[in-house]
Design an enzyme around this catalytic site. Structure first.
Site, PDB file in Angstrom:
ATOM      1  N   GLU A 151     -12.461  31.315  61.473  1.00  0.00           N
ATOM      2  CA  GLU A 151     -11.195  30.635  61.806  1.00  0.00           C
ATOM      3  C   GLU A 151     -11.426  29.351  62.601  1.00  0.00           C
ATOM      4  OE1 GLU A 151      -8.835  31.580  60.198  1.00  0.00           O
ATOM      5  OE2 GLU A 151      -8.762  33.754  60.028  1.00  0.00           O
ATOM      6  N   HIS A 187      -5.085  40.396  66.688  1.00  0.00           N
ATOM      7  CA  HIS A 187      -4.248  41.183  65.768  1.00  0.00           C
ATOM      8  C   HIS A 187      -3.499  42.299  66.515  1.00  0.00           C
ATOM      9  CE1 HIS A 187      -7.734  40.332  62.613  1.00  0.00           C
ATOM     10  NE2 HIS A 187      -7.086  39.239  62.950  1.00  0.00           N
ATOM     11  N   GLU A 228      11.429  38.375  80.795  1.00  0.00           N
ATOM     12  CA  GLU A 228      10.406  37.403  81.207  1.00  0.00           C
ATOM     13  C   GLU A 228      10.142  36.338  80.150  1.00  0.00           C
ATOM     14  OE1 GLU A 228       8.833  37.534  84.287  1.00  0.00           O
ATOM     15  OE2 GLU A 228      10.497  38.938  84.468  1.00  0.00           O
ATOM     16  N   HIS A 287      -7.130  34.011  69.170  1.00  0.00           N
ATOM     17  CA  HIS A 287      -6.490  34.630  68.001  1.00  0.00           C
ATOM     18  C   HIS A 287      -6.788  36.127  68.013  1.00  0.00           C
ATOM     19  CE1 HIS A 287      -5.503  35.768  63.939  1.00  0.00           C
ATOM     20  NE2 HIS A 287      -6.773  36.028  63.663  1.00  0.00           N
ATOM     21  N   HIS A 304      -0.716  39.451  59.859  1.00  0.00           N
ATOM     22  CA  HIS A 304      -2.098  39.189  60.278  1.00  0.00           C
ATOM     23  C   HIS A 304      -2.246  39.194  61.803  1.00  0.00           C
ATOM     24  CE1 HIS A 304      -6.014  36.727  59.618  1.00  0.00           C
ATOM     25  NE2 HIS A 304      -5.981  37.191  60.849  1.00  0.00           N
TER      26      HIS A 304
HETATM   27  P1  13P Z   1     -14.168  36.244  62.158  1.00  0.00           P
HETATM   28  O1  13P Z   1     -15.005  37.497  62.244  1.00  0.00           O
HETATM   29  O2  13P Z   1     -14.742  35.242  61.199  1.00  0.00           O
HETATM   30  O3  13P Z   1     -13.913  35.666  63.533  1.00  0.00           O
HETATM   31  O4  13P Z   1     -12.750  36.633  61.537  1.00  0.00           O
HETATM   32  C1  13P Z   1     -11.935  37.573  62.166  1.00  0.00           C
HETATM   33  C2  13P Z   1     -10.487  37.297  61.957  1.00  0.00           C
HETATM   34  O5  13P Z   1      -9.679  37.689  62.764  1.00  0.00           O
HETATM   35  C3  13P Z   1     -10.063  36.532  60.780  1.00  0.00           C
HETATM   36  O6  13P Z   1      -8.746  36.098  60.903  1.00  0.00           O
HETATM   37 ZN    ZN Z   2      -7.530  37.340  62.224  1.00  0.00          ZN
END
Ligand code: 13P
Ligand code: ZN
Length: 270
Positions: free
Chosen positions: A115, A140, A168, A138, A209
């Site tokens: 990413e 999940h 908040e 980033h 995602h």
């Molecule tokens: P990477 O292992 O390349 O960081 O990818 C993980 C991920 O969250 C892809 O969106």
């Molecule tokens: Zn991801």
């Protein structure tokens, strides 16, 4: 010169990955973080020898000469704390803007996260509106992900719902939440779309995602995501039950005015 293994920013970085792993946000290799080192940090530690070159595949000229500590592609957040040198790396962006130089880490031959387009393009976008920005994160998180399967995907609608799930929220992110349509991850296209949103938001949702959060510190970027995730959890706990004691648009306006935050007035029906 000091040994980078003792650097406070590295310690905080790996503590953050462990913390996120334990929250269940970063299964397997899920999630990635990039941290822009300050000039002082670069000078203080032994990171002045190029180990090898890593092509970027997009134009990052605006970041030429900058150093980033990043998670590696395919690497697990849970392993970063015990083995930072294999799971993380520090790159420097070359003058040509399309290549990076590995200065530390990725010891087993690895490279930066897939990413990287979204990360570096988001750094460029955020630095253009906030020179203090250092972190792109980033991940999940369970509740945010679940919510994106059942809630309309629009900046205004998503922000309004999240703002109303936790008092908040409008204080922590008065600028709201950006959303993208579903897109193939890891591409320059999703990187460009994310960065475009980052010009006005510090939080961007990738439906089905995960989420991006940014800030001038790891705490700040993590805190944004944590606050959205908590609100999404409340949303999911409420589920289909009727809300009889809502936070109204008027309440949000009063909160924002009392705390003197510059909120997205066009996101309220007032
Ligand atoms: P990477 O292992 O390349 O960081 O990818 C993980 C991920 O969250 C892809 O969106
Ligand atoms: Zn991801």
């Amino acid at each position: 010169m000091k040994n980078i293994m003792n650097a406070p920013f590295l310690k905080e970085f790996v503590k953050t990955t462990s913390n996120m792993y334990r929250l269940g946000w970063d299964e397997r290799n899920g999630g990635n973080i990039s941290y822009l080192l300050s000039d002082e940090e670069v000078k203080e530690y032994e990171i002045d020898e190029v180990i090898r070159e890593l092509p970027l595949g997009f134009d990052a000229k605006k970041l030429a000469g900058r150093y980033f500590l990043m998670t590696g592609t395919g690497k697990y957040f849970k392993n970063c704390e015990d083995d930072p040198e294999n799971n993380l790396g520090i790159i420097r962006i070359k003058e040509d803007g399309s290549t990076s130089e590995l200065m530390w880490g990725f010891k087993d031959g690895g490279k930066f996260t897939s990413e990287t387009p979204a990360h570096l393009m988001s750094h460029i976008a955020r630095l253009s509106v906030d020179p203090s920005n250092r972190v792109v994160l980033h991940t999940h998180p369970q509740n945010i992900m679940a919510m994106t399967f059942i809630h309309p995907i629009s900046d205004r609608e998503f922000t309004r719902t999240i703002w109303k799930m936790n008092n908040e929220c409008i204080i922590v992110f008065p600028d709201g939440i950006g959303t993208l349509p579903w897109m193939v991850c890891g591409t320059n296209e999703i990187g460009e779309a994310t960065a475009e949103k980052m010009k006005q938001y510090r939080i961007v949702i990738w439906p089905n995602h995960g989420i991006y959060g940014v800030g001038s510190s790891l705490d700040e970027a993590f805190g944004l995501v944590e606050t959205v995730e908590k609100a999404a959890m409340i949303y999911n706990i409420i589920g289909e039950r009727k809300i009889i004691n809502p936070i109204t648009d008027e309440d949000l306006k009063n909160l924002a005015e009392y705390f003197n935050v510059n909120y997205r007035k066009d996101f309220l029906d007032i």
